[in-house]
Design an enzyme around this catalytic site. Structure first.
Site, PDB file in Angstrom:
ATOM      1  N   HIS A  12       5.084  -9.572  11.086  1.00 10.05           N
ATOM      2  CA  HIS A  12       5.894  -9.424   9.872  1.00 10.05           C
ATOM      3  C   HIS A  12       7.364  -9.625  10.237  1.00 10.05           C
ATOM      4  CE1 HIS A  12       2.601  -7.635   7.564  1.00 10.05           C
ATOM      5  NE2 HIS A  12       2.412  -6.738   8.511  1.00 10.05           N
TER       6      HIS A  12
ATOM      7  N   TYR B 139      10.134   0.214   8.788  1.00 14.47           N
ATOM      8  CA  TYR B 139       8.768  -0.131   9.177  1.00 14.47           C
ATOM      9  C   TYR B 139       8.227   0.914  10.161  1.00 14.47           C
ATOM     10  CZ  TYR B 139       4.812  -3.127  10.245  1.00 14.47           C
ATOM     11  OH  TYR B 139       3.547  -3.625  10.383  1.00 14.47           O
TER      12      TYR B 139
ATOM     13  N   GLU C  98      -6.414  -5.448  10.054  1.00 13.24           N
ATOM     14  CA  GLU C  98      -5.947  -5.123   8.696  1.00 13.24           C
ATOM     15  C   GLU C  98      -5.780  -6.414   7.888  1.00 13.24           C
ATOM     16  OE1 GLU C  98      -2.592  -2.432   8.377  1.00 13.24           O
ATOM     17  OE2 GLU C  98      -3.148  -1.927   6.317  1.00 13.24           O
TER      18      GLU C  98
ATOM     19  N   HIS D  15       0.806  -1.236   0.000  1.00 15.33           N
ATOM     20  CA  HIS D  15       0.000   0.000   0.000  1.00 15.33           C
ATOM     21  C   HIS D  15       0.838   1.285   0.000  1.00 15.33           C
ATOM     22  CE1 HIS D  15       0.363   0.384   4.361  1.00 15.33           C
ATOM     23  NE2 HIS D  15      -0.594  -0.447   4.671  1.00 15.33           N
TER      24      HIS D  15
ATOM     25  N   HIS E 299      -1.370  -0.957  14.965  1.00 18.46           N
ATOM     26  CA  HIS E 299      -1.315   0.176  14.070  1.00 18.46           C
ATOM     27  C   HIS E 299      -2.712   0.727  13.734  1.00 18.46           C
ATOM     28  CE1 HIS E 299      -1.386   0.172   9.382  1.00 18.46           C
ATOM     29  NE2 HIS E 299      -1.096   1.385   9.700  1.00 18.46           N
TER      30      HIS E 299
ATOM     31  N   HIS F  53      -5.315  -8.062  15.033  1.00 20.95           N
ATOM     32  CA  HIS F  53      -5.378  -6.858  14.186  1.00 20.95           C
ATOM     33  C   HIS F  53      -6.253  -7.161  12.974  1.00 20.95           C
ATOM     34  CE1 HIS F  53      -4.272  -3.347  12.009  1.00 20.95           C
ATOM     35  NE2 HIS F  53      -3.091  -3.694  11.576  1.00 20.95           N
TER      36      HIS F  53
ATOM     37  N   ASP G  23       1.594  -5.856  14.489  1.00 22.72           N
ATOM     38  CA  ASP G  23       2.478  -5.018  13.666  1.00 22.72           C
ATOM     39  C   ASP G  23       3.682  -4.493  14.464  1.00 22.72           C
ATOM     40  OD1 ASP G  23       1.125  -5.160  11.267  1.00 22.72           O
ATOM     41  OD2 ASP G  23       0.006  -3.306  11.562  1.00 22.72           O
TER      42      ASP G  23
ATOM     43  N   ASP H 106      -3.890  -7.808   5.811  1.00 23.86           N
ATOM     44  CA  ASP H 106      -2.710  -8.665   5.673  1.00 23.86           C
ATOM     45  C   ASP H 106      -2.696  -9.738   6.768  1.00 23.86           C
ATOM     46  OD1 ASP H 106      -2.377  -6.313   7.187  1.00 23.86           O
ATOM     47  OD2 ASP H 106      -0.191  -6.414   7.110  1.00 23.86           O
TER      48      ASP H 106
HETATM   49 FE1  FEO Z   1      -1.464  -2.926  10.089  1.00 25.71          FE
HETATM   50 FE2  FEO Z   1       0.464  -5.664   9.081  1.00 25.71          FE
HETATM   51  O1  FEO Z   1      -1.074  -4.564   9.255  1.00 25.71           O
END
Ligand code: FEO
Length: 396
Positions: free
Chosen positions: A224, A191, A80, A24, A145, A78, A164, A82
């Site tokens: 991640h 990041y 989001e 993104h 996040h 989370h 995150d 991903d």
């Molecule tokens: Fe805020 Fe890895 O998503």
């Protein structure tokens, strides 16, 4: 990749996304990973899922450890996509009625993403969930996040599943900090600078809260990148530093150019800054991605910005980076503007307005050159750079 047993009975069943290069709007030349963690206890828990499109690899990994249908519960740290993009299909496979533990905001946001009946169980900070021999403790971490973000702490193993937080967009064969060493730190810094900088003050409070709670942490498992097990304190200390927005004796000169005039100015300005003993890097916007620029902005004391005037306005690439930077709210910066122009020359003033909006301290009135700089103009750019370098020296 096959699942990796990160501690006895606890597996990373996530996947590497080797090929993603744009997350993104954030450049990811090293790809990323969507980590997900399976805990085998009397109850079997899956912490987070993976981006849609990677579900087959997730189930392949889980199946190497246990029949996916035996999973008793999901923790969604989370919303989001991903991390939750495959949630609905995971539930369809393991059993639609099984509980999904999430924060209060997670309950709302998962509902808005999936618009189907899920057995969402909202939890609050400090709430515990026994898996049998092990206990999960939840910690809401709003805006790290998203509003729904939370951490999950596994008390007996002293593992923090941090979503995150403390992550890096990095896909590799290494899974732990001791396997990759300090080479991971630039990825962690990038990041933070691009995903979390806006929430720096909240992150500082969160780290303080974790310290107050006295959570002993042997391992941090982000969603991640690599897992911090050799020295989790190293990334926590880095987060405290980055949250404080500590700066170095460093400047970046970011610019775009049409016919090399603004480029010539940038190089002379950088040369003048360097003459004051400051670490300086010119960054040409058609060479450097906005996310790499933000990584350098994070610990730079000065951000010097140059643009030609195009159609009475900023060059479009400058509008892009300044909009992006403004959103991330960097603090404690010195700024200055420059650029060449043909007839109207509004760009310098517009840059100064943007820098002022970001509360950058303007060192000197912006420097403009009509068309192509001559020797005297390049000398003036060099002196402009020296003045900026001197101000950085005083502030450092
Ligand atoms: Fe805020 Fe890895 O998503």
């Amino acid at each position: 990749m096959k699942p990796i047993e990160i501690a006895k009975g606890i597996y990373d069943v996530g996947v590497n996304d080797w090929n993603i290069s744009d997350f993104h709007g954030y450049s990811t030349p090293y790809g990323t990973s969507y980590n997900a963690f399976l805990i085998i206890d009397d109850k079997i828990a899956l912490i987070d899922t993976v981006k849609a499109g990677f579900i087959d690899e997730l189930f392949y990994n889980i199946s190497k450890v246990v029949d996916p249908k035996k999973i008793d519960l999901i923790v969604s740290n989370h919303t989001e996509m991903d991390h939750s993009g495959s949630l609905a299909r995971v539930m369809h496979r393991i059993g639609q009625d099984k509980p999904v533990y999430c924060s209060t905001m997670g309950e709302k946001n998962l509902g808005l993403h999936f618009r189907q009946k899920l057995n969402l169980q909202a939890v609050k900070t400090g709430q515990e969930l026994s898996l049998g021999k092990r206990t999960l403790t939840f910690l809401e971490t709003r805006m790290v996040h998203w509003p729904d973000s939370m951490f999950t702490y596994l008390k007996e193993d002293k593992i923090l599943f941090s979503s995150d937080g403390f992550g890096q967009h990095y896909a590799g064969c290494e899974k732990f900090d001791d396997q990759i060493g300090d080479a991971i730190m630039p990825h962690a810094k990038k990041y933070f600078a691009n995903i979390l900088l806006l929430y720096a003050s909240l992150i500082k409070k969160l780290v303080q809260k974790v310290t107050e709670l006295g959570l002993k942490i042997d391992m941090i498992c982000p969603d991640h990148g690599i897992i911090w097990r050799r020295d989790p304190g190293k990334i926590i200390d880095a987060y405290l530093r980055w949250s404080d927005q500590e700066t170095k004796k460093k400047a970046i000169v970011l610019y775009d150019t049409m016919w090399h005039s603004t480029e010539m100015m940038a190089n002379s300005i950088a040369s003048g800054i360097s003459a004051e003993g400051v670490d300086v890097r010119p960054m040409y916007l058609r060479k450097w991605h906005r996310s790499d620029i933000m990584t350098e902005v994070l610990d730079a004391k000065a951000v010097v910005v140059g643009s030609p005037t195009l159609n009475n306005n900023l060059f479009p690439s400058l509008a892009d980076i300044l909009t992006y930077m403004k959103g991330l709210k960097p603090k404690n910066k010195i700024g200055a503007a420059f650029g060449s122009y043909g007839w109207s020359g509004e760009a310098v003033k517009l840059i100064e307005q943007e820098l002022t909006t970001m509360n950058f301290e303007l060192i000197s009135p912006g420097l403009k050159v009509h068309y192509v700089p001559g020797d005297e103009h390049l000398d003036a750019c060099y002196d402009f750079g020296r003045k900026i370098g001197e101000a950085i020296g005083k502030a450092s």
